[in-house]
Design a protein around this motif. Structure first.
Motif, PDB file in Angstrom:
ATOM      1  N   ASP A  90       3.785 -59.323 -35.357  1.00 35.94           N
ATOM      2  CA  ASP A  90       2.830 -58.219 -35.376  1.00 35.94           C
ATOM      3  C   ASP A  90       1.469 -58.720 -35.842  1.00 35.94           C
ATOM      4  O   ASP A  90       1.369 -59.655 -36.630  1.00 35.94           O
ATOM      5  CB  ASP A  90       3.314 -57.108 -36.323  1.00 35.94           C
ATOM      6  N   MET A  91       0.441 -58.046 -35.357  1.00 32.02           N
ATOM      7  CA  MET A  91      -0.923 -58.406 -35.744  1.00 32.02           C
ATOM      8  C   MET A  91      -1.173 -57.880 -37.153  1.00 32.02           C
ATOM      9  O   MET A  91      -0.915 -56.713 -37.433  1.00 32.02           O
ATOM     10  CB  MET A  91      -1.867 -57.733 -34.742  1.00 32.02           C
ATOM     11  N   ASP A  92      -1.668 -58.732 -38.040  1.00 32.01           N
ATOM     12  CA  ASP A  92      -1.931 -58.234 -39.398  1.00 32.01           C
ATOM     13  C   ASP A  92      -3.310 -57.580 -39.469  1.00 32.01           C
ATOM     14  O   ASP A  92      -4.098 -57.631 -38.521  1.00 32.01           O
ATOM     15  CB  ASP A  92      -1.745 -59.339 -40.453  1.00 32.01           C
ATOM     16  N   GLU A  93      -3.570 -56.957 -40.616  1.00 30.89           N
ATOM     17  CA  GLU A  93      -4.799 -56.185 -40.811  1.00 30.89           C
ATOM     18  C   GLU A  93      -6.055 -57.025 -40.562  1.00 30.89           C
ATOM     19  O   GLU A  93      -6.984 -56.602 -39.878  1.00 30.89           O
ATOM     20  CB  GLU A  93      -4.807 -55.661 -42.256  1.00 30.89           C
ATOM     21  N   ALA A  94      -6.055 -58.241 -41.124  1.00 29.78           N
ATOM     22  CA  ALA A  94      -7.242 -59.102 -40.997  1.00 29.78           C
ATOM     23  C   ALA A  94      -7.487 -59.479 -39.531  1.00 29.78           C
ATOM     24  O   ALA A  94      -8.632 -59.494 -39.062  1.00 29.78           O
ATOM     25  CB  ALA A  94      -7.052 -60.373 -41.828  1.00 29.78           C
ATOM     26  N   GLN A  95      -6.404 -59.764 -38.802  1.00 30.35           N
ATOM     27  CA  GLN A  95      -6.549 -60.109 -37.376  1.00 30.35           C
ATOM     28  C   GLN A  95      -7.078 -58.912 -36.591  1.00 30.35           C
ATOM     29  O   GLN A  95      -7.965 -59.052 -35.746  1.00 30.35           O
ATOM     30  CB  GLN A  95      -5.201 -60.564 -36.804  1.00 30.35           C
ATOM     31  N   PHE A  96      -6.516 -57.728 -36.877  1.00 35.35           N
ATOM     32  CA  PHE A  96      -6.962 -56.530 -36.168  1.00 35.35           C
ATOM     33  C   PHE A  96      -8.454 -56.289 -36.429  1.00 35.35           C
ATOM     34  O   PHE A  96      -9.224 -56.004 -35.513  1.00 35.35           O
ATOM     35  CB  PHE A  96      -6.130 -55.313 -36.585  1.00 35.35           C
ATOM     36  N   ASN A  97      -8.873 -56.443 -37.697  1.00 35.21           N
ATOM     37  CA  ASN A  97     -10.293 -56.256 -38.045  1.00 35.21           C
ATOM     38  C   ASN A  97     -11.185 -57.241 -37.302  1.00 35.21           C
ATOM     39  O   ASN A  97     -12.289 -56.908 -36.861  1.00 35.21           O
ATOM     40  CB  ASN A  97     -10.502 -56.422 -39.559  1.00 35.21           C
ATOM     41  N   GLN A  98     -10.683 -58.464 -37.166  1.00 30.55           N
ATOM     42  CA  GLN A  98     -11.443 -59.517 -36.476  1.00 30.55           C
ATOM     43  C   GLN A  98     -11.664 -59.133 -35.007  1.00 30.55           C
ATOM     44  O   GLN A  98     -12.772 -59.238 -34.488  1.00 30.55           O
ATOM     45  CB  GLN A  98     -10.605 -60.794 -36.580  1.00 30.55           C
ATOM     46  N   TRP A  99     -10.600 -58.633 -34.363  1.00 31.65           N
ATOM     47  CA  TRP A  99     -10.714 -58.208 -32.957  1.00 31.65           C
ATOM     48  C   TRP A  99     -11.583 -56.960 -32.824  1.00 31.65           C
ATOM     49  O   TRP A  99     -12.388 -56.854 -31.900  1.00 31.65           O
ATOM     50  CB  TRP A  99      -9.321 -57.960 -32.364  1.00 31.65           C
ATOM     51  N   GLN A 100     -11.416 -56.026 -33.760  1.00 34.97           N
ATOM     52  CA  GLN A 100     -12.253 -54.813 -33.751  1.00 34.97           C
ATOM     53  C   GLN A 100     -13.735 -55.188 -33.787  1.00 34.97           C
ATOM     54  O   GLN A 100     -14.549 -54.661 -33.029  1.00 34.97           O
ATOM     55  CB  GLN A 100     -11.960 -53.972 -35.006  1.00 34.97           C
ATOM     56  N   THR A 101     -14.067 -56.087 -34.706  1.00 34.17           N
ATOM     57  CA  THR A 101     -15.467 -56.498 -34.890  1.00 34.17           C
ATOM     58  C   THR A 101     -16.001 -57.182 -33.640  1.00 34.17           C
ATOM     59  O   THR A 101     -17.118 -56.906 -33.193  1.00 34.17           O
ATOM     60  CB  THR A 101     -15.573 -57.457 -36.106  1.00 34.17           C
ATOM     61  N   LEU A 102     -15.199 -58.061 -33.056  1.00 34.43           N
ATOM     62  CA  LEU A 102     -15.619 -58.775 -31.842  1.00 34.43           C
ATOM     63  C   LEU A 102     -15.891 -57.789 -30.701  1.00 34.43           C
ATOM     64  O   LEU A 102     -16.929 -57.865 -30.031  1.00 34.43           O
ATOM     65  CB  LEU A 102     -14.542 -59.781 -31.418  1.00 34.43           C
ATOM     66  N   GLY A 143       0.004 -68.886 -21.832  1.00 31.43           N
ATOM     67  CA  GLY A 143       0.774 -69.744 -22.736  1.00 31.43           C
ATOM     68  C   GLY A 143       0.121 -69.958 -24.089  1.00 31.43           C
ATOM     69  O   GLY A 143       0.113 -71.062 -24.618  1.00 31.43           O
ATOM     70  N   CYS A 144      -0.428 -68.884 -24.647  1.00 24.38           N
ATOM     71  CA  CYS A 144      -1.071 -68.973 -25.968  1.00 24.38           C
ATOM     72  C   CYS A 144      -0.162 -68.264 -26.978  1.00 24.38           C
ATOM     73  O   CYS A 144       0.231 -67.116 -26.754  1.00 24.38           O
ATOM     74  CB  CYS A 144      -2.429 -68.286 -25.889  1.00 24.38           C
ATOM     75  N   SER A 145       0.164 -68.937 -28.090  1.00 23.13           N
ATOM     76  CA  SER A 145       1.254 -68.420 -28.932  1.00 23.13           C
ATOM     77  C   SER A 145       0.837 -67.640 -30.172  1.00 23.13           C
ATOM     78  O   SER A 145       1.678 -67.093 -30.851  1.00 23.13           O
ATOM     79  CB  SER A 145       2.162 -69.576 -29.356  1.00 23.13           C
ATOM     80  N   SER A 146      -0.463 -67.591 -30.489  1.00 21.92           N
ATOM     81  CA  SER A 146      -0.854 -66.775 -31.657  1.00 21.92           C
ATOM     82  C   SER A 146      -2.172 -66.060 -31.389  1.00 21.92           C
ATOM     83  O   SER A 146      -3.023 -66.542 -30.641  1.00 21.92           O
ATOM     84  CB  SER A 146      -0.978 -67.650 -32.904  1.00 21.92           C
ATOM     85  N   TYR A 147      -2.308 -64.900 -32.044  1.00 21.11           N
ATOM     86  CA  TYR A 147      -3.532 -64.111 -31.876  1.00 21.11           C
ATOM     87  C   TYR A 147      -4.755 -64.909 -32.317  1.00 21.11           C
ATOM     88  O   TYR A 147      -5.822 -64.809 -31.724  1.00 21.11           O
ATOM     89  CB  TYR A 147      -3.453 -62.814 -32.695  1.00 21.11           C
ATOM     90  N   GLN A 148      -4.579 -65.706 -33.362  1.00 27.97           N
ATOM     91  CA  GLN A 148      -5.698 -66.493 -33.889  1.00 27.97           C
ATOM     92  C   GLN A 148      -6.144 -67.551 -32.871  1.00 27.97           C
ATOM     93  O   GLN A 148      -7.335 -67.730 -32.623  1.00 27.97           O
ATOM     94  CB  GLN A 148      -5.310 -67.156 -35.215  1.00 27.97           C
ATOM     95  N   ALA A 149      -5.144 -68.236 -32.279  1.00 26.87           N
ATOM     96  CA  ALA A 149      -5.472 -69.271 -31.278  1.00 26.87           C
ATOM     97  C   ALA A 149      -6.195 -68.637 -30.082  1.00 26.87           C
ATOM     98  O   ALA A 149      -7.151 -69.204 -29.542  1.00 26.87           O
ATOM     99  CB  ALA A 149      -4.196 -69.974 -30.819  1.00 26.87           C
TER     100      ALA A 149
END
Length: 299
Positions: free
Chosen positions: A22-34, A63-69
């Protein structure tokens, strides 16, 4: 949003079945901001699963395995620009259809039919569909203008521009090809006048309408650079709901600047509350949110 994907190889199939964390809060905020920074669109917390689903579909495809990548790929990778365009298409293309809002369509028709004849003869009617997705709305406007001008017995002087942030949506719109279900509920007479059967259960808009509509890729954050000026009709429905209130006002102000004096601006119901755009006069209607630009061009 239905998207067809190529068949997966057995190895890819195994990978596709693996559930992403699952996407964590910090990742979601990062995508929201972008998203907000690049498109102006806000993604409320209750849309997190929508974002996760669309990101993970695309991540599996490449073939990308993480939201951060994937985030890093979109921000700094060598394919960043192309990949961003693909993702924006997935996140913004909305379900749309012809004559989606019958009340707004009637208002546009009434507006054209009540214009002074001399005005209609003197210059072409220019309409603009903002956030046009795959083209149903600008083609609808073209059909309305065509019908009105024919009823008035005048030469067909009109043009429609459709703009959208999604390049794939614009390319699809240009083709003028639609699945038969897009025409469900449309008046049979309109169907027979404006559409022809095409290959593989698709329907094609007739050339005389298609030739009247042009398309351009445009981010509404860049309206100050838009080449549209002196428009008689601007149609912007179901787009502003994605923006914060202050930004909706900014967008509407910019659109008002693009209207000719006496021009009509149509928004979606509830998209702009408790605010009177300067230089515009509200159209008295219970069912449509619309304004006319005052004839004196002073703001």
């Amino acid at each position: 949003m239905a998207h067809t994907h190529n068949q997966l190889s057995p190895k890819e199939g195994i990978w596709a079945l693996r559930k992403l964390p699952d996407m964590d809060e910090a990742q979601f905020n990062q995508w929201q901001t972008l998203l907000e920074h690049r498109t102006g669109m806000t993604l409320p917390p209750d849309r997190r699963s929508f974002l996760e689903t669309n990101l993970s579909i695309r991540m599996r495809e490449i073939g990308c395995s993480s939201y951060q990548a994937y985030y890093e790929k979109i921000v700094t990778g060598p394919e960043a620009v192309r990949e961003w365009a693909t993702l924006v298409d997935r996140l913004t293309v909305q379900e749309t259809r012809f004559f989606r809002d019958p009340d707004a369509c009637r208002l546009v028709a009434d507006y054209v039919m009540t214009r002074p004849r001399e005005q209609l003869k003197a210059r072409a009617i220019e309409a603009w569909s903002v956030g046009c997705s795959t083209g149903e709305e600008p083609y609808t406007l073209a059909m309305i203008l065509d019908e009105c001008i024919e009823q008035l017995g005048m030469r067909p002087l009109y043009g429609v521009t459709g703009s959208d942030i999604s390049q794939p949506a614009i390319e699809k719109a240009r083709q003028g090809l639609f699945s038969a279900r897009k025409l469900l509920g449309m008046d049979e007479d309109m169907k027979s006048r404006y559409f022809r059967p095409a290959e593989r259960n698709t329907i094609k808009i007739v050339n005389r309408i298609r030739d009247r509509v042009c398309f351009a890729r445009l981010n509404v954050l860049d309206l100050d650079k838009a080449p549209m000026h002196g428009m008689n009709i601007i149609f912007c429905q179901n787009l502003l709901i994605y923006f914060r209130r202050w930004r909706r006002r900014e967008i509407v102000k910019r659109l008002a600047e693009r209207l000719a004096p006496g021009g009509l601006l149509v928004l979606g119901q509830g998209e702009l509350t408790d605010w009177q755009p300067p230089g515009l006069q509200r159209v008295p209607s219970e069912k449509v949110l619309a304004w006319i630009k005052r004839q004196s061009d002073e703001e």
